[in-house]
Scaffold this active site. Structure first.
Site, mmCIF file in Angstrom:
data_model
loop_
_atom_site.group_PDB
_atom_site.id
_atom_site.type_symbol
_atom_site.label_atom_id
_atom_site.label_comp_id
_atom_site.label_asym_id
_atom_site.label_seq_id
_atom_site.Cartn_x
_atom_site.Cartn_y
_atom_site.Cartn_z
ATOM 1 N N LYS A 80 -10.495 18.398 -6.541
ATOM 2 C CA LYS A 80 -11.009 17.145 -7.091
ATOM 3 C C LYS A 80 -10.602 17.078 -8.605
ATOM 4 O O LYS A 80 -10.563 16.016 -9.054
ATOM 5 C CB LYS A 80 -12.396 17.082 -6.496
ATOM 6 C CG LYS A 80 -13.080 15.599 -6.783
ATOM 7 C CD LYS A 80 -14.247 15.496 -6.338
ATOM 8 C CE LYS A 80 -15.113 14.344 -7.065
ATOM 9 N NZ LYS A 80 -14.470 12.952 -7.248
ATOM 10 N N GLY A 91 -5.719 8.712 -3.656
ATOM 11 C CA GLY A 91 -5.073 8.970 -2.626
ATOM 12 C C GLY A 91 -5.887 9.321 -1.176
ATOM 13 O O GLY A 91 -7.030 10.296 -1.458
ATOM 14 N N ALA A 92 -5.675 8.746 -0.091
ATOM 15 C CA ALA A 92 -6.388 8.965 1.015
ATOM 16 C C ALA A 92 -6.040 9.735 2.149
ATOM 17 O O ALA A 92 -6.904 10.054 3.190
ATOM 18 C CB ALA A 92 -6.554 7.612 1.658
ATOM 19 N N ARG A 145 -10.041 7.160 8.051
ATOM 20 C CA ARG A 145 -10.005 7.674 6.662
ATOM 21 C C ARG A 145 -10.929 7.456 5.933
ATOM 22 O O ARG A 145 -11.387 8.185 5.071
ATOM 23 C CB ARG A 145 -8.657 6.721 6.117
ATOM 24 C CG ARG A 145 -7.226 7.391 6.526
ATOM 25 C CD ARG A 145 -6.085 6.807 5.467
ATOM 26 N NE ARG A 145 -5.882 5.355 5.651
ATOM 27 C CZ ARG A 145 -5.098 4.911 6.572
ATOM 28 N NH1 ARG A 145 -4.661 5.636 7.697
ATOM 29 N NH2 ARG A 145 -5.165 3.704 6.338
ATOM 30 N N ARG A 146 -11.936 6.213 6.217
ATOM 31 C CA ARG A 146 -13.061 6.010 5.392
ATOM 32 C C ARG A 146 -14.086 7.131 5.677
ATOM 33 O O ARG A 146 -14.794 7.509 4.672
ATOM 34 C CB ARG A 146 -13.602 4.693 5.520
ATOM 35 C CG ARG A 146 -12.558 3.641 5.393
ATOM 36 C CD ARG A 146 -12.357 3.240 4.030
ATOM 37 N NE ARG A 146 -11.273 4.164 3.375
ATOM 38 C CZ ARG A 146 -9.888 4.188 3.245
ATOM 39 N NH1 ARG A 146 -9.343 3.121 4.070
ATOM 40 N NH2 ARG A 146 -9.336 4.901 2.650
ATOM 41 N N ASP A 166 0.874 -1.136 0.112
ATOM 42 C CA ASP A 166 0.027 0.079 -0.073
ATOM 43 C C ASP A 166 0.945 1.085 0.068
ATOM 44 O O ASP A 166 2.052 1.029 0.395
ATOM 45 C CB ASP A 166 -0.919 -0.038 1.372
ATOM 46 C CG ASP A 166 -1.887 -1.022 1.227
ATOM 47 O OD1 ASP A 166 -2.395 -1.545 0.116
ATOM 48 O OD2 ASP A 166 -2.760 -1.102 2.373
ATOM 49 N N MET A 167 0.276 2.379 -0.412
ATOM 50 C CA MET A 167 1.051 3.899 -0.607
ATOM 51 C C MET A 167 0.587 4.357 0.581
ATOM 52 O O MET A 167 -0.584 4.682 0.794
ATOM 53 C CB MET A 167 1.005 4.267 -1.622
ATOM 54 C CG MET A 167 1.949 5.711 -1.822
ATOM 55 S SD MET A 167 3.748 5.153 -1.457
ATOM 56 C CE MET A 167 4.237 4.722 -3.063
ATOM 57 N N ARG A 201 -1.366 -0.497 -8.545
ATOM 58 C CA ARG A 201 -2.800 -0.370 -8.325
ATOM 59 C C ARG A 201 -2.850 1.294 -8.356
ATOM 60 O O ARG A 201 -1.874 2.123 -7.735
ATOM 61 C CB ARG A 201 -3.038 -0.710 -7.058
ATOM 62 C CG ARG A 201 -4.366 -0.257 -6.510
ATOM 63 C CD ARG A 201 -4.514 -0.290 -4.858
ATOM 64 N NE ARG A 201 -4.683 -1.545 -4.489
ATOM 65 C CZ ARG A 201 -4.207 -1.924 -3.146
ATOM 66 N NH1 ARG A 201 -3.667 -1.106 -2.270
ATOM 67 N NH2 ARG A 201 -4.358 -3.112 -2.481
#
Ligand SMILES: Cc1cc2nc3c(=O)[nH]c(=O)nc-3n(C[C@H](O)[C@H](O)[C@H](O)COP(=O)(O)OP(=O)(O)OC[C@H]3O[C@@H](n4cnc5c(N)ncnc54)[C@H](O)[C@@H]3O)c2cc1C
Length: 311
Positions: A204, A191-192, A291-292, A136-137, A187
């Site tokens: 955005k 970006g979160a 984060r979600r 993951d990044m 992938r």
């Protein structure tokens, strides 16, 4: 702008010990507790049960054992051993062999060399069992080092690892060009994390147009890329581009998060597309969960209703 503010807001909340304590107390304790919408459970058994259910409906999965930014070598070692054990359990359960991990979980912030050793332990076990390992990044202080470690592994002959590129970083376009040339598995995500101006696009529209630009490079020329988004506009752009170029759906996959846009996941599968669901599990679910919420503040209402119901 609103998205930016909310990401920053939720990042601040994510650092709150009191909130973490409260959430940990209520978030998972019952089968219908609010955190279970996005997290498959706290145990490997629960994650495997979730993976089996997804596979029965035609989806594939990648399991993510939650935990990030460990502070000691022994925590990094425990996380590494956790991943080794997870692979054994995945094999025993005969589910798809695909895992996702974070380098800060393997000790990147403690000692880089130890982190690389830990990653090598995971990749060796993964190679023996024919697993795909996605690195993951994380946030921007780790972008360069994550790609460097990936490169090191690639040079040492590991082909069972893949990386993640975030379209909110302008640097991801040249990174994509280089990684495609290498033949790496990529992938693509938006970006979160909450990133500053100068490092990441804030608007955005810029993030989305960079996503489409990189998507086109990946779908046209990368080794089985993953287009990871719930955004119908990004998904439509991908399928239209692939169709125009005569690229069949088997040459790439969509990826989505557990519990997010399950309707869209099912629809794409019904239409013949490949969809992999990212299934997070484990006791350290709080930062992931926050984060979600930051991605979609409407989720807060869902959580509050859950808390009020449970108290
Ligand atoms: C498989 C996968 C792996 C990922 N790995 C990484 C990673 O390694 N590093 C990283 O920085 N980021 C990662 N992400 C997160 C990603 O960067 C985005 O933050 C996230 O996917 C939201 O962006 P979006 O593309 O869905 O588009 P957005 O424009 O944010 O959202 C589009 C639509 O999707 C729906 N949606 C999006 N998020 C949610 C949510 N949380 N709850 C409910 N609905 C939602 C909403 O309907 C929204 O309108 C990953 C995402 C996926 C799907």
């Amino acid at each position: 702008m609103i998205a930016h503010v909310s990401k920053a807001f939720f990042q601040t909340l994510a650092a709150s010990r009191g909130l973490k304590h409260l959430a940990s107390r209520y978030g998972m304790r019952r089968p219908d507790s609010f955190a279970r919408r996005f997290i498959a459970g706290e145990t490997v058994e629960e994650a495997i049960a979730a993976a089996l259910t997804l596979e029965l409906s035609g989806l594939t999965q990648t399991l993510d054992m939650l935990g990030e930014s460990v502070a000691t070598m022994s925590e990094a070692d425990a996380a590494t051993r956790g991943y080794l054990a997870l692979m054994d359990q995945i094999v025993a359960a005969s589910i798809g062999r695909n895992i996702s991990l974070k380098l800060t979980q393997l000790g990147l912030t403690v000692d880089r060399a130890t982190c690389v050793d830990n990653l090598r332990r995971v990749l060796d076990r993964a190679a023996a069992g024919d697993f795909m390992v996605r690195i993951d990044m994380e946030n921007s202080p780790y972008t360069q080092v994550t790609l460097e470690i990936f490169d090191t592994m690639w040079q040492q002959g590991y082909r069972n690892a893949g990386v993640v590129l975030q379209s909110y970083l302008p640097r991801s376009l040249p990174d994509a060009v280089r990684l495609i040339e290498l033949g790496a598995r990529i992938r693509l995500v938006k970006g979160a994390y909450n990133e500053p101006t100068g490092i990441a696009y804030q608007d955005k529209r810029d993030v989305d147009s960079a996503f489409v630009e990189i998507m086109k490079l990946l779908v046209a020329g990368a080794n089985y890329p993953a287009i990871a988004t719930h955004d119908p506009a990004m998904i439509a752009a991908t399928r239209e581009f692939a169709a125009r170029r005569g690229i069949p759906p088997a040459r790439y996959e969509y990826q989505m998060l557990y519990g997010v846009r399950r309707d869209l996941q099912a629809r794409l599968v019904a239409e013949g597309y490949r969809v992999r669901v990212y299934v997070p599990f484990g006791r350290e679910w709080f930062p992931y969960f926050m984060r979600r919420l930051g991605e979609r503040p409407a989720n807060v209402g869902f959580v509050l209703r859950g808390i009020l119901r449970e108290r």
